[in-house]
Design a protein around this motif. Structure first.
Motif, PDB file in Angstrom:
ATOM      1  N   MET A   1     -12.546 -15.408  -3.240  1.00  0.00           N
ATOM      2  CA  MET A   1     -13.677 -14.472  -3.241  1.00  0.00           C
ATOM      3  C   MET A   1     -14.808 -15.159  -2.475  1.00  0.00           C
ATOM      4  O   MET A   1     -15.811 -15.596  -3.040  1.00  0.00           O
ATOM      5  N   GLU A   2     -14.598 -15.284  -1.190  1.00  0.00           N
ATOM      6  CA  GLU A   2     -15.407 -16.162  -0.349  1.00  0.00           C
ATOM      7  C   GLU A   2     -16.875 -15.736  -0.279  1.00  0.00           C
ATOM      8  O   GLU A   2     -17.781 -16.568  -0.378  1.00  0.00           O
ATOM      9  N   GLU A   3     -17.066 -14.432  -0.128  1.00  0.00           N
ATOM     10  CA  GLU A   3     -18.455 -13.955  -0.014  1.00  0.00           C
ATOM     11  C   GLU A   3     -19.242 -14.280  -1.290  1.00  0.00           C
ATOM     12  O   GLU A   3     -20.359 -14.797  -1.248  1.00  0.00           O
TER      13      GLU A   3
ATOM     14  N   ARG B   1      -7.360 -11.083 -10.576  1.00  0.00           N
ATOM     15  CA  ARG B   1      -8.459 -11.196  -9.598  1.00  0.00           C
ATOM     16  C   ARG B   1      -9.406  -9.992  -9.727  1.00  0.00           C
ATOM     17  O   ARG B   1     -10.627 -10.142  -9.656  1.00  0.00           O
ATOM     18  N   ASN B   2      -8.833  -8.811  -9.948  1.00  0.00           N
ATOM     19  CA  ASN B   2      -9.683  -7.631 -10.153  1.00  0.00           C
ATOM     20  C   ASN B   2     -10.575  -7.807 -11.388  1.00  0.00           C
ATOM     21  O   ASN B   2     -11.729  -7.380 -11.398  1.00  0.00           O
ATOM     22  N   ALA B   3      -9.988  -8.416 -12.411  1.00  0.00           N
ATOM     23  CA  ALA B   3     -10.774  -8.666 -13.625  1.00  0.00           C
ATOM     24  C   ALA B   3     -11.937  -9.604 -13.310  1.00  0.00           C
ATOM     25  O   ALA B   3     -13.073  -9.411 -13.778  1.00  0.00           O
ATOM     26  N   MET B   4     -11.653 -10.622 -12.500  1.00  0.00           N
ATOM     27  CA  MET B   4     -12.719 -11.551 -12.102  1.00  0.00           C
ATOM     28  C   MET B   4     -13.796 -10.808 -11.300  1.00  0.00           C
ATOM     29  O   MET B   4     -14.992 -11.042 -11.493  1.00  0.00           O
ATOM     30  N   GLN B   5     -13.352  -9.917 -10.435  1.00  0.00           N
ATOM     31  CA  GLN B   5     -14.309  -9.115  -9.646  1.00  0.00           C
ATOM     32  C   GLN B   5     -15.227  -8.341 -10.587  1.00  0.00           C
ATOM     33  O   GLN B   5     -16.437  -8.294 -10.385  1.00  0.00           O
ATOM     34  N   HIS B   6     -14.614  -7.743 -11.618  1.00  0.00           N
ATOM     35  CA  HIS B   6     -15.394  -6.929 -12.548  1.00  0.00           C
ATOM     36  C   HIS B   6     -16.388  -7.804 -13.327  1.00  0.00           C
ATOM     37  O   HIS B   6     -17.554  -7.443 -13.494  1.00  0.00           O
ATOM     38  N   ALA B   7     -15.908  -8.948 -13.804  1.00  0.00           N
ATOM     39  CA  ALA B   7     -16.777  -9.851 -14.570  1.00  0.00           C
ATOM     40  C   ALA B   7     -17.914 -10.365 -13.690  1.00  0.00           C
ATOM     41  O   ALA B   7     -19.089 -10.376 -14.080  1.00  0.00           O
TER      42      ALA B   7
ATOM     43  N   LEU C   1      -9.834 -16.581 -17.123  1.00  0.00           N
ATOM     44  CA  LEU C   1      -9.311 -15.870 -15.951  1.00  0.00           C
ATOM     45  C   LEU C   1      -8.662 -16.825 -14.955  1.00  0.00           C
ATOM     46  O   LEU C   1      -7.678 -16.481 -14.306  1.00  0.00           O
ATOM     47  N   LYS C   2      -9.191 -18.046 -14.863  1.00  0.00           N
ATOM     48  CA  LYS C   2      -8.569 -19.004 -13.933  1.00  0.00           C
ATOM     49  C   LYS C   2      -7.150 -19.359 -14.375  1.00  0.00           C
ATOM     50  O   LYS C   2      -6.211 -19.359 -13.572  1.00  0.00           O
ATOM     51  N   TYR C   3      -6.981 -19.653 -15.665  1.00  0.00           N
ATOM     52  CA  TYR C   3      -5.639 -20.000 -16.143  1.00  0.00           C
ATOM     53  C   TYR C   3      -4.671 -18.837 -15.967  1.00  0.00           C
ATOM     54  O   TYR C   3      -3.500 -19.023 -15.604  1.00  0.00           O
ATOM     55  N   LEU C   4      -5.154 -17.613 -16.241  1.00  0.00           N
ATOM     56  CA  LEU C   4      -4.275 -16.451 -16.066  1.00  0.00           C
ATOM     57  C   LEU C   4      -3.888 -16.295 -14.600  1.00  0.00           C
ATOM     58  O   LEU C   4      -2.739 -16.020 -14.265  1.00  0.00           O
ATOM     59  N   TYR C   5      -4.846 -16.495 -13.715  1.00  0.00           N
ATOM     60  CA  TYR C   5      -4.574 -16.377 -12.271  1.00  0.00           C
ATOM     61  C   TYR C   5      -3.543 -17.428 -11.850  1.00  0.00           C
ATOM     62  O   TYR C   5      -2.568 -17.122 -11.161  1.00  0.00           O
ATOM     63  N   LEU C   6      -3.747 -18.650 -12.301  1.00  0.00           N
ATOM     64  CA  LEU C   6      -2.819 -19.724 -11.925  1.00  0.00           C
ATOM     65  C   LEU C   6      -1.434 -19.522 -12.546  1.00  0.00           C
ATOM     66  O   LEU C   6      -0.427 -19.929 -11.970  1.00  0.00           O
TER      67      LEU C   6
ATOM     68  N   ASN D   1       4.638 -11.199  -9.855  1.00  0.00           N
ATOM     69  CA  ASN D   1       3.581 -12.179 -10.049  1.00  0.00           C
ATOM     70  C   ASN D   1       2.380 -11.882  -9.173  1.00  0.00           C
ATOM     71  O   ASN D   1       1.237 -12.033  -9.605  1.00  0.00           O
ATOM     72  N   HIS D   2       2.657 -11.461  -7.956  1.00  0.00           N
ATOM     73  CA  HIS D   2       1.559 -11.173  -7.041  1.00  0.00           C
ATOM     74  C   HIS D   2       0.700 -10.024  -7.584  1.00  0.00           C
ATOM     75  O   HIS D   2      -0.526 -10.098  -7.578  1.00  0.00           O
ATOM     76  N   LYS D   3       1.380  -8.995  -8.099  1.00  0.00           N
ATOM     77  CA  LYS D   3       0.634  -7.858  -8.666  1.00  0.00           C
ATOM     78  C   LYS D   3      -0.202  -8.313  -9.861  1.00  0.00           C
ATOM     79  O   LYS D   3      -1.346  -7.904 -10.026  1.00  0.00           O
ATOM     80  N   ARG D   4       0.404  -9.148 -10.685  1.00  0.00           N
ATOM     81  CA  ARG D   4      -0.315  -9.632 -11.866  1.00  0.00           C
ATOM     82  C   ARG D   4      -1.502 -10.516 -11.459  1.00  0.00           C
ATOM     83  O   ARG D   4      -2.590 -10.422 -12.024  1.00  0.00           O
ATOM     84  N   GLN D   5      -1.236 -11.347 -10.485  1.00  0.00           N
ATOM     85  CA  GLN D   5      -2.299 -12.235  -9.984  1.00  0.00           C
ATOM     86  C   GLN D   5      -3.472 -11.388  -9.472  1.00  0.00           C
ATOM     87  O   GLN D   5      -4.640 -11.683  -9.752  1.00  0.00           O
ATOM     88  N   GLN D   6      -3.138 -10.316  -8.744  1.00  0.00           N
ATOM     89  CA  GLN D   6      -4.199  -9.448  -8.209  1.00  0.00           C
ATOM     90  C   GLN D   6      -4.935  -8.724  -9.332  1.00  0.00           C
ATOM     91  O   GLN D   6      -6.141  -8.501  -9.250  1.00  0.00           O
ATOM     92  N   ALA D   7      -4.200  -8.369 -10.398  1.00  0.00           N
ATOM     93  CA  ALA D   7      -4.857  -7.711 -11.540  1.00  0.00           C
ATOM     94  C   ALA D   7      -5.871  -8.666 -12.176  1.00  0.00           C
ATOM     95  O   ALA D   7      -6.974  -8.258 -12.567  1.00  0.00           O
TER      96      ALA D   7
END
Ligand code: DMJ
Length: 523
Positions: A97-99, A47-53, A484-489, A39-45
Motif C-alpha cells: 500500500m505504497e501511497e 488486504r481489503n480489511a487493512m484498507q478499510h481499517a 492483519l499482518k499475521y493473517l496476510y502472511l 491463498n491469493h484471494k484470501r490474502q487480498q481479502a
C-alpha cells in the motif's frame, strides 16, 4: 516435431526461477496454482480489511494515537505519538500500500518524539514494542535513514527509564517532556524483558552499543535474581534490589508473556550466537511443559497459572497466552525440538477452539476449564457451595462450559493477534494447510462481527451475535500491526518475511537476523 519443440520450451519456461523467491520455479508455482489462487484471494481479502481499517484511521484520526471507530473520533491515549500510524508502517509496506505508506512516512518525518501530550506519562514497554519496534520494522524493509534517526530519538526518550534504578531495571513510565523516569518500586518481567530485540537491533543498525548494553543488563538481572522454580519467573521484580516478588503469579499471560518470547528470539536475532539465551529458553519451555501446561477434563491442553507461591493452580487461560504455541513451534524448528511441536499443536487447537465454539466465532479475552458443573473462576479450591451463589448472582449461560469444557470468563474480543500469530508460525513450521483454514475462519468472524462503518471495533461479548450492540469504541494499534499482518502472511508465499531471514518482534515487526555477530557483539 512442432509439439516436441513446444514441450521443450514449456519445460524450460517452467524451470525458470522466480526472482523474488528462494528458488521457486514457475513450474512449482503452476503445480500449486489452485492452492495459490485460494491463498491469493484470501490474502487480498485481508488486504481489503487493512484498507478499510487504514482509511478509517486516516479519515478520522490521522496522526493521532487511535481511531475510535464508533464515535468516528481520535484519541491520544499513548501521549500523542501517532501510535497506530507508526505501528502500521511495515504492514502498509508489506501489503504494497505504497501511497498510504509514503503518506504515513511523511508524517513521521514531521514528528518530535522529545515531547508527549502535556502531563502524559509515556509507557516504556508499550512504546518500545509499538513505536521503536514499528520504526525499526519499517526501516528494515525500506532503509530510509530518517526512520532510523526517529527510532533513535524514541529510544533515547525511553532509555531514561533505566536511570531510575541502580540495578539496571527500567521504570514502567517516563516523563518524555521532562526527560525523567517516573519512580516505581515494582516492574513486571515483560516490561524488563521485552526491550531486548528492539534495543539490540537499534545498536546493530546505528553501530552504537549503548542500547544493547542497557538491554543486556536488564536481562542479566532477570536471570541472576533468585528463583525458586527453574525456568519459571514470578511476574514482578523489585526495582530497588532487583529481586523477585515470590508471591507473584507464574503465568504465560499479562505481565509475563513477551519476556519468555524474547529469550528465544534474542537467540534467533543474533543468529544463534548467544548460547545463554538458548539455555534460558530451553529451561523455560521445559518448566512450562511441566508446570503450566495442563489438560482439561475434556482432554484439551491449555496454559494455566500458579498463584500464592504455587499453592493455587488457576485453570484459566488468557488470550494473550495464545502466542505461546507459535513460540514453541519456532523453538521446535530453530532448536530441533520436535517433542515441543506436538504440544504446540495441541495448545494452538485449544486457542482456535476458544474462537470456534463461541456464537460469533471470535475468541474471548480469558477462558477457563471448569470441572463439569462448576462455574468460573476455575480455581481448584472452589467449592460446590459457590454454585447456587453464582446462579443467584444471575451468571448467564455463557459462563457455563461448552462441550469442550471451555468457559469464557472475560467475554471481550479486543482484536488481539495471538491466536492468528500462532497459526501463522505453525503453518510456516509444519506446512499443514489446516492452520490456513483455521485462520480463514477467524478472519471471517472478524469481518462479520467487528467491521464497523469506519474501521474495526473491539467486541463486548463473543457469545452475542448482535454485532452493533456489542461494539466497543476502540481499535488498538496492534490490530493493523499484528492481527492483519499475521493473517496476510498466513496466506502469502512463505518467502515473504522468510523465517530464515527475519525474526518477528512481539508486536510483529520484522527484524533482519544479524548474521555478522562477531563485529556486533564485540563492543
Ligand atoms: C501486543 O501489543 C504485543 O503482542 C504484546 O506483547 C502483548 N500483546 C499485545 C496484543 O495483544
Amino acid at each position: 516435431m512442432q509439439s516436441e519443440r513446444v514441450d521443450r520450451i514449456v519445460d524450460k519456461v517452467t524451470q525458470v526461477k522466480i526472482p523474488w523467491t528462494n528458488g521457486t520455479s514457475i513450474g512449482d508455482s503452476f503445480r500449486n496454482s489452485e492452492l495459490t489462487l485460494t491463498n491469493h484471494k484470501r490474502q487480498q481479502a485481508v488486504r481489503n480489511a487493512m484498507q478499510h481499517a487504514w482509511t478509517g484511521y486516516k479519515t478520522h484520526a490521522f496522526g493521532k494515537d487511535e481511531l475510535q471507530p464508533i464515535s468516528k473520533a481520535a484519541n491520544v491515549r499513548w501521549g500523542d505519538w501517532a501510535i497506530s500510524l507508526i505501528d502500521s508502517l511495515d504492514t502498509l509496506k508489506l501489503m504494497e500500500m505504497e501511497e498510504e505508506y509514503l503518506e504515513a512516512k511523511e508524517f513521521v518525518r514531521s514528528m518530535d518524539f522529545g515531547r508527549a501530550a502535556p502531563g502524559y506519562m509515556t509507557q516504556v514497554f508499550e512504546m518500545t514494542i509499538r513505536a521503536l519496534g514499528g520504526l525499526l520494522g519499517a526501516y528494515e524493509l525500506d532503509e530510509d535513514p530518517m526512520l532510523l534517526q526517529k527510532a533513535r530519538e524514541v529510544a533515547d526518550v525511553l532509555a531514561v527509564a533505566f536511570e531510575g534504578s541502580l540495578v539496571g531495571l527500567p521504570m514502567s513510565y517516563v516523563d518524555a517532556n521532562m526527560k525523567k523516569p517516573v519512580p516505581t518500586t515494582r516492574v513486571c518481567i515483560a516490561e524488563a524483558g521485552t526491550i531486548q530485540l528492539e534495543f539490540k537491533k537499534l545498536s546493530q543498525l546505528t553501530g552504537d552499543p549503548k542500547y544493547r548494553k542497557i538491554a543486556e543488563r536488564a536481562s542479566d538481572v532477570l536471570e541472576t535474581a533468585t528463583k525458586y522454580h527453574s525456568g519459571l519467573y514470578p511476574i514482578y521484580l523489585n526495582t530497588i534490589n532487583g529481586q523477585y516478588d515470590h508471591s507473584a503469579s507464574l503465568s504465560m499471560g499479562a505481565g509475563a508473556d513477551s519476556f519468555y518470547e524474547y529469550q528465544l528470539k534474542q537467540y534467533v536475532l543474533h543468529d544463534k550466537a548467544e548460547e545463554k539465551y538458548k539455555d534460558q529458553y530451553v529451561a523455560s519451555v521445559e518448566a512450562v511443559k511441566a508446570k503450566l501446561v495442563a489438560k482439561s477434563d475434556s482432554g484439551l491442553l491449555y496454559l494455566g497459572q500458579w498463584r500464592n507461591n504455587m499453592t493455587v493452580f488457576v485453570r484459566e487461560m488468557e488470550h494473550l497466552a495464545c502466542f505461546y504455541p507459535g513460540l514453541m513451534a519456532l523453538g521446535a524448528q530453530v532448536l530441533d525440538r520436535p517433542q515441543d511441536l506436538t504440544i504446540a499443536e495441541e495448545l494452538a487447537r485449544t486457542c482456535y477452539l476458544s474462537y470456534k465454539t463461541t456464537a460469533t466465532g471470535l475468541g474471548p479475552e480469558t477462558f477457563s476449564f471448569s470441572k463439569s458443573g462448576q462455574l468460573s473462576p476455575a480455581v481448584d479450591d472452589i467449592t460446590d457451595d459457590m454454585l447456587p451463589v453464582a446462579a443467584a448472582l444471575g451468571y448467564p449461560k455463557i459462563f457455563q462450559p461448552n462441550k469442550y469444557g471451555i468457559t469464557p470468563v472475560d467475554t471481550r474480543y479486543i482484536l488481539r493477534p495471538e491466536t492468528v500469530e500462532s497459526l501463522f508460525m505453525l503453518y510456516r513450521v509444519t506446512d499443514d494447510p489446516k492452520y490456513q483454514e483455521w485462520g480463514w475462519d477467524i478472519f471471517n468472524a472478524i469481518e462479520k462481527h467487528t467491521k464497523a462503518e469506519v474501521g474495526y471495533a473491539a467486541y463486548v461479548n463473543v457469545h452475542d451475535v448482535n454485532s452493533t450492540g456489542n461494539w466497543i469504541d476502540s481499535m488498538e494499534s496492534f490490530f493493523m500491526a499484528e492481527t492483519l499482518k499475521y493473517l496476510y502472511l498466513l496466506f502469502s508465499p512463505t518467502d515473504l518475511i522468510s523465517l530464515d531471514e527475519f525474526v518477528l518482534s512481539t508486536e510483529a515487526h520484522p527484524f533482519r537476523i544479524i548474521k555478522n555477530n562477531e563485529t556486533v557483539l564485540a563492543d
